[in-house]
Design an enzyme around this catalytic site. Structure first.
Site, mmCIF file in Angstrom:
data_model
loop_
_atom_site.group_PDB
_atom_site.id
_atom_site.type_symbol
_atom_site.label_atom_id
_atom_site.label_comp_id
_atom_site.label_asym_id
_atom_site.label_seq_id
_atom_site.Cartn_x
_atom_site.Cartn_y
_atom_site.Cartn_z
ATOM 1 N N GLU A 97 37.611 -9.259 -5.715
ATOM 2 C CA GLU A 97 38.465 -9.724 -6.810
ATOM 3 C C GLU A 97 38.979 -8.513 -7.583
ATOM 4 O OE1 GLU A 97 40.819 -11.316 -8.915
ATOM 5 O OE2 GLU A 97 39.649 -12.935 -7.972
ATOM 6 N N ASP A 146 46.530 -16.821 -5.165
ATOM 7 C CA ASP A 146 47.776 -16.677 -5.905
ATOM 8 C C ASP A 146 48.912 -17.233 -5.056
ATOM 9 O OD1 ASP A 146 50.066 -15.758 -7.285
ATOM 10 O OD2 ASP A 146 48.964 -14.021 -8.049
ATOM 11 N N ASP A 182 46.456 -26.027 -3.588
ATOM 12 C CA ASP A 182 47.216 -27.180 -4.046
ATOM 13 C C ASP A 182 48.712 -26.950 -3.885
ATOM 14 O OD1 ASP A 182 46.832 -25.160 -6.104
ATOM 15 O OD2 ASP A 182 47.974 -26.472 -7.418
#
Length: 254
Positions: A97, A146, A182
């Site tokens: 990350e 992202d 999503d």
């Protein structure tokens, strides 16, 4: 705001674009303490080019005690990573990350729970994959990455060959690669690009699927995995009316 950074931080490295946030709101004192006191001990090994210019592979058996090793790319605040570490104490999990605020959030969770089977690389996953030995990972996760919604930015997504090919190399034959998103167009790109790297889908794309309006179409990618933890990113998507998709790929067995 995103950082569009070229990183020629070592003469042998060449140019590697990084897109995304490195820093967010100011860290509080506790978060700064986590970073100062805990992060170095959780390193998976010498990942950065300054500390490993020859790109010597990590000694996985020594670093991870011979356990199976999983990888989570872009762990956000670390909810899913910690959930999996607590549920599967017999494995070791590396999280990548670059967003330092998310790293600090994860370190706080690790300190509170005392999780012993996690490692953290606070940077670009490509740098880590450079030094992962071939066939050294047993599972990989890409959760709510992202989306880079603009068409001209789709090349920045993780589901491109620049990322997928080294991930495929690092996974053991038969290993699972999970994607949760999503964003319908991210699904489209994954469906097109992930198999090109050698992965095999364990779901079928519904024949009537419309990437622009998927809400009325169901398929075997609608159901989360049995050990899935719904993260804050997923809860936001559900509140805003976006449908999660759970894509399972596998590296073919030898």
């Amino acid at each position: 705001m995103s950082d569009d950074i070229k990183t020629p931080d070592h003469p042998e490295r060449g140019w590697r674009n990084f897109y995304g946030r490195r820093h967010g709101p100011t860290l509080n004192k506790a978060q700064k303490d986590y970073l100062d006191e805990d992060l170095d001990a959780l390193s998976p090994g010498a990942v950065d080019w300054d500390s490993n210019p020859d790109r010597t592979p990590i000694d996985m058996a020594a670093r991870f005690k011979g356990k199976p090793v999983w990888l989570e790319v872009g762990f956000g605040g670390g909810e899913h990573m910690i959930h999996m570490a607590e549920r599967y104490p017999q494995v070791e999990i590396i999280g990548c990350e670059p967003y330092i605020n998310g790293v600090a959030m994860l370190l706080g969770k690790i300190r509170r729970l005392g999780s012993q089977n996690v490692a953290v690389h606070p940077g670009d996953a490509r740098d880590l994959m450079d030094i992962l030995p071939e066939a050294s990972l047993s599972k990989a996760f890409l959760n709510y990455p992202d989306p880079w919604p603009k068409t001209r930015h789709h090349r920045r997504r993780f589901v491109t060959q620049e990322h997928l090919v080294p991930l495929f190399r690092a996974l053991k034959p038969g290993s699972e690669f999970r994607i949760a998103t999503d964003i319908c167009d991210y699904v489209r790109q994954a469906v097109q690009e992930v198999p090109k790297a050698g992965f095999v889908a364990e779901f079928e794309v519904p024949a009537a699927f419309d990437y622009d309006d998927p809400q009325e179409v169901s398929g075997d990618w609608d159901t989360p995995w049995e050990d899935w933890l719904s993260t804050r990113y997923e809860q936001k998507a559900l509140r805003e009316g976006r449908k999660p998709h759970y894509l399972t790929y596998r590296k073919p067995a030898a």
